[in-house]
Write a protein that holds these residues in place. Structure first.
Motif, PDB file in Angstrom:
ATOM      1  N   LEU A   5      10.304 138.403 -41.657  1.00 23.17           N
ATOM      2  CA  LEU A   5      10.153 138.685 -40.223  1.00 23.17           C
ATOM      3  C   LEU A   5       8.808 138.272 -39.606  1.00 23.17           C
ATOM      4  O   LEU A   5       8.780 137.471 -38.660  1.00 23.17           O
ATOM      5  N   GLN A  53      15.539 131.658 -28.413  1.00 23.24           N
ATOM      6  CA  GLN A  53      15.395 131.220 -29.813  1.00 23.24           C
ATOM      7  C   GLN A  53      16.514 130.292 -30.263  1.00 23.24           C
ATOM      8  O   GLN A  53      16.622 129.977 -31.456  1.00 23.24           O
ATOM      9  N   HIS A  61      18.529 146.582 -35.074  1.00 23.69           N
ATOM     10  CA  HIS A  61      18.367 146.618 -36.534  1.00 23.69           C
ATOM     11  C   HIS A  61      18.502 148.021 -37.115  1.00 23.69           C
ATOM     12  O   HIS A  61      19.498 148.340 -37.733  1.00 23.69           O
ATOM     13  N   HIS A  87      13.116 146.665 -30.821  1.00 27.20           N
ATOM     14  CA  HIS A  87      13.435 146.556 -32.248  1.00 27.20           C
ATOM     15  C   HIS A  87      12.891 147.768 -32.992  1.00 27.20           C
ATOM     16  O   HIS A  87      11.846 148.298 -32.628  1.00 27.20           O
ATOM     17  N   TRP A 147       8.056 134.653 -39.884  1.00 33.42           N
ATOM     18  CA  TRP A 147       9.079 133.931 -39.102  1.00 33.42           C
ATOM     19  C   TRP A 147       8.723 133.970 -37.609  1.00 33.42           C
ATOM     20  O   TRP A 147       8.823 132.963 -36.911  1.00 33.42           O
ATOM     21  N   LEU A 148       8.270 135.144 -37.155  1.00 31.62           N
ATOM     22  CA  LEU A 148       7.850 135.244 -35.749  1.00 31.62           C
ATOM     23  C   LEU A 148       6.655 134.334 -35.486  1.00 31.62           C
ATOM     24  O   LEU A 148       6.634 133.566 -34.524  1.00 31.62           O
ATOM     25  N   HIS A 162      18.497 136.682 -28.641  1.00 34.18           N
ATOM     26  CA  HIS A 162      17.295 136.104 -28.019  1.00 34.18           C
ATOM     27  C   HIS A 162      17.668 134.705 -27.537  1.00 34.18           C
ATOM     28  O   HIS A 162      17.615 133.747 -28.329  1.00 34.18           O
ATOM     29  N   SER A 200      21.530 138.223 -39.111  1.00 31.94           N
ATOM     30  CA  SER A 200      20.073 138.198 -39.090  1.00 31.94           C
ATOM     31  C   SER A 200      19.517 138.969 -40.290  1.00 31.94           C
ATOM     32  O   SER A 200      18.562 138.534 -40.940  1.00 31.94           O
ATOM     33  N   THR A 220       9.031 131.462 -34.091  1.00 26.89           N
ATOM     34  CA  THR A 220       9.495 132.080 -32.845  1.00 26.89           C
ATOM     35  C   THR A 220       8.471 131.972 -31.718  1.00 26.89           C
ATOM     36  O   THR A 220       8.790 131.494 -30.627  1.00 26.89           O
ATOM     37  N   ILE A 234      17.117 136.808 -42.614  1.00 29.08           N
ATOM     38  CA  ILE A 234      15.661 137.055 -42.705  1.00 29.08           C
ATOM     39  C   ILE A 234      15.346 137.976 -43.887  1.00 29.08           C
ATOM     40  O   ILE A 234      14.190 138.281 -44.156  1.00 29.08           O
ATOM     41  N   ARG A 270       8.879 144.424 -26.783  1.00 29.08           N
ATOM     42  CA  ARG A 270       9.471 143.678 -27.913  1.00 29.08           C
ATOM     43  C   ARG A 270       9.605 144.553 -29.144  1.00 29.08           C
ATOM     44  O   ARG A 270      10.686 144.715 -29.678  1.00 29.08           O
ATOM     45  N   PHE A 271       8.481 145.111 -29.614  1.00 26.79           N
ATOM     46  CA  PHE A 271       8.468 146.157 -30.645  1.00 26.79           C
ATOM     47  C   PHE A 271       7.043 146.673 -30.782  1.00 26.79           C
ATOM     48  O   PHE A 271       6.100 146.063 -30.269  1.00 26.79           O
TER      49      PHE A 271
HETATM   50  N1  GUN Z   1      11.228 141.917 -34.107  1.00 24.25           N
HETATM   51  C1  GUN Z   1      10.420 141.624 -33.060  1.00 24.25           C
HETATM   52  N2  GUN Z   1      10.768 140.480 -32.471  1.00 24.25           N
HETATM   53  C2  GUN Z   1      11.837 140.023 -33.138  1.00 24.25           C
HETATM   54  C3  GUN Z   1      12.665 138.875 -32.980  1.00 24.25           C
HETATM   55  O1  GUN Z   1      12.476 138.031 -32.104  1.00 24.25           O
HETATM   56  N3  GUN Z   1      13.682 138.746 -33.868  1.00 24.25           N
HETATM   57  C4  GUN Z   1      13.921 139.668 -34.842  1.00 24.25           C
HETATM   58  N4  GUN Z   1      14.934 139.475 -35.685  1.00 24.25           N
HETATM   59  N5  GUN Z   1      13.147 140.737 -35.016  1.00 24.25           N
HETATM   60  C5  GUN Z   1      12.123 140.923 -34.172  1.00 24.25           C
END
Ligand code: GUN
Ligand code: ZN
Length: 440
Positions: free
Chosen positions: A100, A89, A278, A239, A103-104, A86, A303, A108, A307, A211-212
């Motif tokens: 996670l 970031q 992941h 993700h 953290w987002l 990313h 990562s 983020t 995390i 993104r997810f």
């Molecule tokens: N899952 C969705 N967005 C992210 C991200 O920015 N980083 C990580 N590690 N996992 C995510």
């Protein structure tokens, strides 16, 4: 001809014919027995591509008049390839204490909101590529933010440097700050416009990027699935199954889906060209489906430890294409050496000692396979683009004293994999051109 094309052409023409001398290591897969090592090898570069690899004596005899750069005992390798990162970031790398979802939310998303400003994005892209190239990474596949300008900043900077690179706009229409959210229609329209501008331009490729599932509604996933069907030569990245509470959240958000992977599959977001970041907490059904559809995995070991996500099963690489990735800023290093070391440590915790050839392959040729760049980059082979990293295998006193005892190239390389950093990067070549040469 537009300005970007003109810059690229000028650079391609500048790349002179040249012979690089050093140790060479040719891999064609993760198997060390198929590797070819020359302790005094040479690489012939012609017009930005690798023309020949072999013993230095033979090559010098065949091409007595070409200019030479002698790197001594340094190891000439394909440049490293980071399959999931990313770039926005960079500023929040090494942010303390969160898992996670927190953290987002805490680190983020506030940082990504700053990419609304194209000048901020351009500055961040410059810094990002300086750091990546300084670590020997010559190709990345990056998530941008949801702002189209952040994708533009990434591709303009990659193009200016003549890089092969991939990226996409991170689409989100729920569970994120309003300022970062688009809609299903905007995600489709903006991604499509970016594909038309950037995909296939010089060395650039577009990755359609939901993104997810937690931040994309089913409607948005469907819209991006439709876009991928219209542009099947683009990659698709997202993700999956990074943390167990994320998996549980997806089950709540999508109660009618068979599992996390199915939320993508039913939207048309699964198949060859899909890159899933992941993939730690997969079910047996999800693994079988990834195998059957030819999708790939980006393994992000620094990562996953930073995390607190879990221990990826590298045995999956026997049946699914797996490449290594930094995932900065969730990952804690720009270095693919450090990333290989973390992959080794995680596999050891699962009782699996990864051979240095396997580690190196996952950061070069195997990573190229994941991104759809096989044959173009990632291998020291005739016809490949001459993106190279030249490694000093004695870059610090502790590495030097261990490498001095090595009985073969693997023992000589492994201390650099485990303990090396940007001090080990002697030179980086993009299409044959040095980004700051230091021959002996
Ligand atoms: N899952 C969705 N967005 C992210 C991200 O920015 N980083 C990580 N590690 N996992 C995510
Ligand atoms: Zn990521």
């Amino acid at each position: 001809m537009d300005k970007l094309n003109a810059t690229w052409l000028t650079r391609a023409m500048e790349s002179a014919h040249e012979i690089l001398i050093g140790q060479t290591l040719e891999l064609s897969g993760p198997d060390p027995t198929a590797a070819r090592h020359n302790s005094r090898g040479a690489v012939v570069i012609e017009n930005g591509k690798i023309a020949r690899v072999g013993p230095a004596d033979d090559i010098l005899r065949a091409h007595p008049n070409l200019p030479q750069t002698d790197y001594g005992t340094a190891l000439i390798l394909p440049g490293f390839i980071d399959t999931h990162v990313h770039y926005p970031q960079t500023a929040i790398i090494a942010s303390w204490g969160k898992r996670l979802i927190d953290w987002l939310d805490q680190y983020t998303f506030p940082e990504e909101m700053r990419f609304e400003d194209p000048d901020y994005a351009a500055h961040a892209a410059r810094l990002f590529f300086d750091l990546s190239l300084g670590a020997g990474t010559t190709t990345v596949c990056s998530y941008a933010t949801s702002h189209p300008a952040s994708v533009t900043a990434f591709f303009e900077e990659a193009n200016r440097r003549g890089l092969r690179a991939m990226a996409g706009k991170s689409c989100m229409d729920r569970n994120a700050p309003h300022a970062l959210c688009d809609t299903a229609q905007r995600a489709y329209d903006e991604s499509k416009a970016l594909i038309e501008t950037w995909h296939g331009k010089n060395r650039l490729c577009y990755a359609i990027t939901p993104r997810f599932t937690p931040t994309s509604t089913t409607e948005q996933l469907n819209a991006l699935g439709a876009l991928w069907a219209e542009h099947p030569d683009c990659a698709m990245q997202t993700h999956i199954s990074e943390q167990t509470d994320e998996v549980a959240w997806v089950a709540e958000l999508c109660p009618d889906a068979r599992d996390y992977l199915d939320t993508y599959d039913r939207a048309g977001l699964l198949g060859k060209g899909a890159i899933f970041g992941h993939a730690i907490h997969l079910t047996a059904r999800e693994i079988a489906r990834l195998q059957d559809t030819g999708a790939a995995i980006a393994h992000c070991p620094t990562s996953n430890t930073f995390i607190g996500s879990g221990l990826f099963d590298m045995k999956l690489a026997e049946t699914i294409a797996v490449g290594l990735a930094t995932d900065t800023g969730g990952g804690s290093s720009f270095s693919m050496l450090r990333t290989m070391a973390a992959a080794y440590e995680i596999a050891q915790l699962r009782g699996n000692a990864l051979h240095p050839a396997n580690l190196l392959w996952r950061a070069t040729g195997g990573a190229a396979d994941v991104l759809g760049f096989a044959g173009k980059i990632g291998q020291l082979a005739p016809g490949a683009e001459a993106d190279l990293a030249i490694l000093d295998l004695a870059s610090t006193p502790v590495i030097a004293q261990r490498a001095a005892r090595a009985g073969d190239i693997w023992e000589a390389l492994f201390p650099t994999i485990m303990m090396g950093d940007d001090r080990a990067i002697r030179d980086v070549r993009i299409q044959g051109r040095s980004t700051g040469s230091s021959p002996c």
